[in-house]
Write an enzyme that holds these catalytic residues in place. Structure first.
Site, PDB file in Angstrom:
ATOM      1  CB  SER A  98      36.877  10.903   6.641  1.00  0.00           C
ATOM      2  OG  SER A  98      36.559  10.067   5.555  1.00  0.00           O
TER       3      SER A  98
ATOM      4  CE  LYS B  25      42.633  13.551  -2.256  1.00  0.00           C
ATOM      5  NZ  LYS B  25      41.460  14.156  -2.885  1.00  0.00           N
TER       6      LYS B  25
END
Lengths: 324, 324
Positions: free
Chosen positions: B78, B53
């Site tokens: 989250s 990511k």
């Protein structure tokens, strides 16, 4: 008693180099920041069979005279040494007999069997293991390869520190775990031979199995009696040979708490994304519990192995999540 | 709708190269033997923040116009994207606002806070998160960086496959996990652009969250409703953008069982001595459950991340061993 020299370790390295992995040296900015020092992790968890033990076993097996090679090798270790000896023997076309307690973990039995060793099960006592191994040696002529009380094994284990110091120059400190003292003896011999007095050589030992600390401090060999620690690779005690090498070369034995071992094992898993076993985490635990000693220093840490029996606890814990 | 090309991914790579880790490609003889094929693991578990990511977040942040950089970025993820965006923003002197449910794991809150992001807690519902993020964007002018429905994020994620294919030539197959489809879209774009029709591009998706499989098979975007899987990074559903890219490029979506995901996660831990999270293990699970498809093939597997919350289960399990 003849003690090994760094020349012996260099020879061992040449001898075993075609068979072993040259393991990576890893660093972690996060851990360096957390402990305010420069840490260099020599990752023997990536070694064949998942532990440095393959170095010593390979060196010992390669040095057997041809007559002995034909008869095979035997060991009564139930841990990483058994798997290491089994694989080292298999890779050299030598028969291996491994004595294991019936109670050994299934994963260990499978590993040793997978390397083609002949396993003999016995009662789970030290006496039964030694007797069974002796019987096999007598019957077959196989040579007992002790996990650490063996000159050639020690020289093999020292090649981890040799590689680390060849790759990372100017280490201020090098730390290895201490169980029976094979890895620590090899590390002492390599580090002192390469860097003389300019490097501090430290053993990391569980407080709960602190025979090396006691022996080093008193000058008298004091084996542990039935020690209990999460670092299950470090339950064994020094031999006369490993004690001599360590007493002559080590600067410190630092004992570490069970809590620090577990915390540091989790830190290595979480921050470095690699598996270190509890015994290996003792070296980072020594850093955690002695911040002044390590602050701002360049420290080499031998991560001795990565064999963790995850199945025994992980599968239970994820059952809740596996809703079909 | 403009779809990215491999040129966009190459540009992204040049842009983010100074900030990301070039992660290693690892192999395992044991796993190759077990699955009778050649597996090349692209280890994004070693990427910054422990997941791929960081590539997409860095690319998106670097491409913001200066005016927008001043106002900051916001995300309501989250998971790994939140940490990635927080760190990418911090490394580029940009303010990050992260909306997290109050119920998020302590370790995730600490990671995001540690990167200097401003955390806003909200009720643990998708609606509350989106509303809170929208409020922050309106109030501050911060730009919402979506975890996968974002052209620049997708181009960043594709750089993992780009590096893998630059390092390992002649892959027959490449496999990436599919959640929202950002990594899979980037992988599709890179692999098809580099190797044309000579490579098979496969998405690995939990059977329990099989929206990509359904959408790919029916040709109609079908989001999952409240999926439950141990691969908690893959709960999200494709967007119109990621679905378009995947439909145009992927050869297969292979769904995998929860049991295979867990077994393969344990195999990676035990055999490779590295931490892969459940979502990452789906790629090996696809190999395990489709042996004919992969037999004797050279297969690249994107190990997407290594963030496992060991503390929640390990500490309990070792209590018995920590007898002071």
């Amino acid at each position: 008693m003849i003690l090994p020299s760094v020349t012996d370790i260099r020879s061992a390295h040449e001898r075993i180099k075609p068979f072993i992995h040259r393991t990576p040296v890893m660093t972690s900015l996060q851990l360096n920041r957390m402990f305010d020092c420069d840490l260099f992790f020599k990752c023997e968890n990536f070694q064949k069979v998942g532990a440095f033990k393959f170095r010593g076993a390979t060196n010992a097996v390669r040095l057997l005279p041809d007559e002995e090679k034909k008869k095979g090798v035997v060991s009564h270790s139930s841990g990483n040494h058994a798997a290491a000896l089994a694989l080292a023997a298999a890779m050299n076309g030598i028969k291996a007999y491994i004595v294991m307690p019936e109670t050994a973990a299934e994963v260990k039995k499978n590993a040793v069997a997978g390397y083609g060793a002949e396993i003999t099960f016995c009662e789970p006592t030290a006496e039964a293991r030694e007797n069974t191994a002796r019987d096999i040696a007598e019957k077959t002529g196989a040579v007992l390869i002790h996990p650490y009380d063996n000159f050639n094994v020690i020289c093999g284990q020292g090649t981890a520190a040799l590689e680390l110091m060849n790759e990372i120059s100017d280490l201020d400190i090098i730390v290895a775990p201490v169980g029976g003292g094979g890895l620590m003896s090899g590390t002492c011999t390599a580090a002192r031979g390469i860097s003389g007095k300019s490097i501090k050589i430290v053993g990391a030992e569980p407080l709960n199995a602190n025979d090396a600390w006691k022996s080093f401090t008193t000058g008298v060999l004091c084996p542990s009696v039935n020690p209990q620690t999460v670092a299950d690779g470090l339950l064994t005690s020094l031999s006369e040979l490993t004690f001599s090498i360590i007493r002559n070369n080590a600067d410190q034995i630092l004992t570490v708490s069970e809590e620090a071992i577990i915390e540091c094992m989790l830190l290595i898993w979480e921050r470095m994304k690699i598996i270190a076993e509890a015994s290996a985490a003792t070296v980072l635990a020594a850093v955690m519990e002695n911040p002044e000693f390590f602050r701002a220093k360049r420290t080499g840490l031998i991560i001795s192995g990565g064999n963790v029996d995850f199945r025994s606890f992980y599968l239970e814990s994820v059952k809740y999540a596996t809703t079909g």
